[in-house]
Structure formats: C-alpha cells, structure tokens
Design a protein around this motif. Structure first.
Motif, PDB file in Angstrom:
ATOM      1  N   ASP A   5       0.824  -1.210   0.000  1.00  0.00           N
ATOM      2  CA  ASP A   5       0.000   0.000   0.000  1.00  0.00           C
ATOM      3  C   ASP A   5       0.858   1.260   0.000  1.00  0.00           C
ATOM      4  OD1 ASP A   5      -2.298  -1.507  -0.019  1.00  0.00           O
ATOM      5  OD2 ASP A   5      -2.506  -1.513   2.170  1.00  0.00           O
ATOM      6  N   THR A   6       1.978   1.201   0.714  1.00  0.00           N
ATOM      7  CA  THR A   6       2.878   2.351   0.764  1.00  0.00           C
ATOM      8  C   THR A   6       3.460   2.651  -0.616  1.00  0.00           C
ATOM      9  OG1 THR A   6       3.470   1.873   3.070  1.00  0.00           O
ATOM     10  CG2 THR A   6       4.977   3.275   1.806  1.00  0.00           C
ATOM     11  N   ILE A   7       3.888   1.600  -1.309  1.00  0.00           N
ATOM     12  CA  ILE A   7       4.459   1.768  -2.646  1.00  0.00           C
ATOM     13  C   ILE A   7       3.422   2.324  -3.612  1.00  0.00           C
ATOM     14  CG2 ILE A   7       5.409   0.534  -4.622  1.00  0.00           C
ATOM     15  CD1 ILE A   7       6.710  -1.392  -2.630  1.00  0.00           C
ATOM     16  N   LEU A   8       2.190   1.759  -3.575  1.00  0.00           N
ATOM     17  CA  LEU A   8       1.138   2.231  -4.475  1.00  0.00           C
ATOM     18  C   LEU A   8       0.767   3.682  -4.181  1.00  0.00           C
ATOM     19  CD1 LEU A   8      -1.184  -0.910  -4.619  1.00  0.00           C
ATOM     20  CD2 LEU A   8       0.391  -0.086  -6.381  1.00  0.00           C
ATOM     21  N   ALA A   9       0.756   4.053  -2.896  1.00  0.00           N
ATOM     22  CA  ALA A   9       0.428   5.431  -2.532  1.00  0.00           C
ATOM     23  C   ALA A   9       1.479   6.399  -3.062  1.00  0.00           C
ATOM     24  CB  ALA A   9       0.316   5.548  -1.012  1.00  0.00           C
ATOM     25  N   ARG A  10       2.748   6.014  -3.000  1.00  0.00           N
ATOM     26  CA  ARG A  10       3.817   6.859  -3.530  1.00  0.00           C
ATOM     27  C   ARG A  10       3.683   7.026  -5.038  1.00  0.00           C
ATOM     28  NH1 ARG A  10       9.039   4.324  -0.270  1.00  0.00           N
ATOM     29  NH2 ARG A  10       8.563   5.243   1.781  1.00  0.00           N
TER      30      ARG A  10
END
Length: 221
Positions: A5-10
């Motif tokens: 989720d962190t990667i997709l949010a970035r």
C-alpha cells in the motif's frame, strides 16, 4: 499500512499535477486494410487454414452432427472427447442416441491427475466449440473453460472444432471487440495443427499437439 500500500500510494502521489499523454493508437491501421464481405471471410479463412494442413468443411446447423459422424467413421475413430453439457456437446450426444452411433463419448470430468495417461495415450480425437475465427490470418479463437479445458484442443491427435460462420471476424482487432467481458484469462489462437521444424529443419506435424485439425464451419441455415 502494508509495504504494498505504501508503494502504491507513492506512485499515485507521483502522478499528481501531471497530464496523461494522448493515446496515439490508430485503429484504422489494423482494421481497414483487412476487411472482407461475409462470403470472403469464409473463403479466406478456409484457404489460409487449408494451406497449413488443416481440413475445413462447410455445413449447417442441421447437418453438422451427421458430418461429424461421417468424419469419425471414415477415420475409424470410435472414441471422442467432448463436453456433454455444452450446446454442441448435447446436440452430438442426442444425434448419437437417435442414430445408434456406436462411438464412445468421453467427458473431461476428472482432474487431469486422475486420467493423464488415458488422455495422452488412449484418446484419439476431441471435439470442441470455438469463440470466433479471424479471416485475415486464418485463425480460430478457442476459449478454454471448466467444460472444455485447454488440454482438449492440445492433446488428442485429432482436434475437430465447430465454428459459426457468423462469428468469423475480419481481423484480430474486430474479434477483440467481441471478446467476453471481463477479459478471459486464457485464449488459444489456432491456425493449424501442431508443427515444428526444429530437427534438421524438416517439417513434422503433431510434435507438440494435434497432428490433424478439422474445422466445421456452420453457415446460417
């Protein structure tokens, strides 16, 4: 928040304030040069498939079950793998009962692990439906399913396919417009029987799949 989720949010934040680039795809480049009349679609598909060792026969909705019976008899095939719960499977099963056809009908109704040796060694022919045909390249589109798994069209030495003339499209682009939604996870594009020239550049049929392919094109009756 997970690492995913962190990667997709970035990634989403990195697109803020940007403008998408216009899609340069021009459908006319892959569509207009490859258009045919309904009659030309059948003629072209038959010519291209026949040129690569396939047999293409024209029939209609009333006569194809008897034609299939005659094909099996001529080749002395007494066992046929089909999907009994499909429309074409039910039609041929009913025809066999009505005519007392002695051919043994098999169904792909077990996990492959339970009958792999039988399928690969003892099943001489299979009969499947098709999703569509492509006139420009002489190609069948087959959609594997739980009723007709992919191995039905890839393993038996003879594959017999039923194709409705109304589902022959001019080119791949047009065929794609009629694919099921959502996009199927697996589609087979078949332009002829299996062949290879890997060994000394000598063309051999049946090395990686069916040695023979017969297409029954059902025209509007």
């Amino acid at each position: 928040m997970s690492a995913r989720d962190t990667i997709l949010a970035r990634l989403r934040r990195s697109l803020e304030g940007t403008t998408p680039i216009a899609d340069p795809f021009d459908a006319t480049l892959v569509d207009e040069p490859w258009r045919y009349t309904p009659a030309e679609r059948i003629t072209r598909l038959k010519a291209l498939m026949s040129a690569v060792h396939s047999e293409v026969l024209l029939t209609n909705s009333r006569e194809w079950p008897q034609l299939l019976t005659d094909i099996l008899a001529a080749r002395q095939i007494n066992t046929l793998l089909l999907a009994p719960h499909t429309v074409h499977g039910q039609a041929f099963s009913a025809h066999c009962q009505t005519t007392a056809n002695p051919v043994q009908l098999l169904a792909y109704d077990r996990p492959i692990e339970e009958w792999k040796r039988e399928l690969f060694d003892d099943v001489p022919a299979s009969f499947t439906g098709t999703l569509a045909g492509i006139a420009a390249t002489g190609t069948l589109i087959v959609q594997p399913s739980s009723a007709e798994p992919r191995l039905m069209s890839l393993v038996p030495p003879l594959h017999i396919a039923l194709l409705n003339a109304s589902q022959i499209y001019d080119n791949l682009y047009q065929a794609q417009q009629h694919w099921p939604k959502p996009m199927p996870s697996n589609l087979l594009l078949i332009s002829g029987p299996s062949k290879t020239a890997d060994i000394e550049q000598v063309l051999a049929y049946g090395a990686h799949g069916p040695k023979d392919l017969i297409v029954l094109i059902v025209e509007d009756a």
